[in-house]
Design a protein around this motif. Structure first.
Motif, PDB file in Angstrom:
ATOM      1  N   ARG A  55       0.843  -1.196   0.000  1.00 46.78           N
ATOM      2  CA  ARG A  55       0.000   0.000   0.000  1.00 46.78           C
ATOM      3  C   ARG A  55       0.876   1.243   0.000  1.00 46.78           C
ATOM      4  O   ARG A  55       1.844   1.341   0.746  1.00 46.78           O
ATOM      5  CB  ARG A  55      -0.921   0.004   1.215  1.00 46.78           C
ATOM      6  CG  ARG A  55      -1.896   1.158   1.227  1.00 46.78           C
ATOM      7  CD  ARG A  55      -3.017   0.912   2.209  1.00 46.78           C
ATOM      8  NE  ARG A  55      -3.946   2.013   2.254  1.00 46.78           N
ATOM      9  CZ  ARG A  55      -4.914   2.225   1.364  1.00 46.78           C
ATOM     10  NH1 ARG A  55      -5.061   1.394   0.364  1.00 46.78           N
ATOM     11  NH2 ARG A  55      -5.739   3.235   1.484  1.00 46.78           N
ATOM     12  N   LEU A  75       0.877   8.829  -6.839  1.00 48.72           N
ATOM     13  CA  LEU A  75       0.452   7.621  -7.545  1.00 48.72           C
ATOM     14  C   LEU A  75       0.709   7.777  -9.041  1.00 48.72           C
ATOM     15  O   LEU A  75       0.345   8.800  -9.631  1.00 48.72           O
ATOM     16  CB  LEU A  75      -1.018   7.340  -7.273  1.00 48.72           C
ATOM     17  CG  LEU A  75      -1.379   7.208  -5.784  1.00 48.72           C
ATOM     18  CD1 LEU A  75      -2.856   6.938  -5.614  1.00 48.72           C
ATOM     19  CD2 LEU A  75      -0.553   6.117  -5.125  1.00 48.72           C
ATOM     20  N   ARG A  77      -4.444   3.259  -3.868  1.00 52.60           N
ATOM     21  CA  ARG A  77      -3.162   3.102  -3.175  1.00 52.60           C
ATOM     22  C   ARG A  77      -2.727   1.638  -3.112  1.00 52.60           C
ATOM     23  O   ARG A  77      -1.715   1.315  -2.512  1.00 52.60           O
ATOM     24  CB  ARG A  77      -3.241   3.700  -1.777  1.00 52.60           C
ATOM     25  CG  ARG A  77      -3.521   5.179  -1.839  1.00 52.60           C
ATOM     26  CD  ARG A  77      -3.100   5.913  -0.607  1.00 52.60           C
ATOM     27  NE  ARG A  77      -3.082   7.336  -0.879  1.00 52.60           N
ATOM     28  CZ  ARG A  77      -2.074   7.985  -1.432  1.00 52.60           C
ATOM     29  NH1 ARG A  77      -0.992   7.349  -1.762  1.00 52.60           N
ATOM     30  NH2 ARG A  77      -2.146   9.274  -1.646  1.00 52.60           N
TER      31      ARG A  77
END
Length: 181
Positions: free
Chosen positions: A39, A46, A53
């Motif tokens: 994660r 991102l 995530r």
């Protein structure tokens, strides 16, 4: 006792459910630790611009507080090839393998990242287990984040042409002129 081996062949990870292939070493643990998506932290950018995530759902309720599966190498899937991103790749790989040091599975870990070609990240790993045996692994990862090769041996650039990535036996894995992987 050997573990069931995770096998990497022809660009695909697979399990041998017949039980004929086992892993006496650290290969399977290394593959899962590096190439499962951990994660992303709240501060991470991102790569795909979404809010996903990623990460493993089991990390929500770890057996040991703070334990997380995988690495954040996936965050570099669309990253430029810079020295800073090489250091990030090394950091993410070490982060993904840190549990092996913490749990005493290994006593030594070295990670080196390089760009042998445009669009390819090469990770070279050296681990030493409790008995003192050393393991060398090399992974070539494409710019999209796909693992294109994982070897329990060293890879090298052909010194004569500078254009071929070879394994220890001298077999060409990638020829830059042909674009093969």
């Amino acid at each position: 006792m050997p573990d069931l081996a995770l096998i990497y062949k022809d660009g695909i990870f697979d399990l041998d459910f017949a039980g004929t292939v086992t892993d006496e070493g650290l290969r399977t643990a290394v593959i899962i630790s590096l190439f499962s998506d951990r994660r992303a932290n709240d501060a991470d950018v991102l790569p795909d611009g979404t809010n996903d995530r990623r990460g493993w759902w089991g990390d929500v309720y770890p057996d040991v507080e703070g334990d997380l599966i995988g690495s954040r190498l996936w965050l570099l899937s669309r990253a430029k090839q810079t020295k800073a991103n090489l250091r990030l790749a090394e950091t993410y790989a070490r982060e993904g393998l840190q549990w092996m040091l913490d749990d005493g599975e290994i006593t030594y870990l070295a990670v080196t990242a390089s760009y042998p070609y445009t669009g390819v990240l090469l990770l070279s790993l050296r681990l030493r287990d409790r008995s003192g045996q050393e393991y060398d692994y090399t992974a070539a990862v494409s710019g999209t984040g796909t693992v294109v090769r994982f070897y329990p041996s060293d890879l090298s650039i052909d010194d004569e042409s500078g254009s071929a990535l070879t394994d220890q036996s001298g077999s060409v894995i990638m020829d830059n002129h042909l674009g093969r992987i």
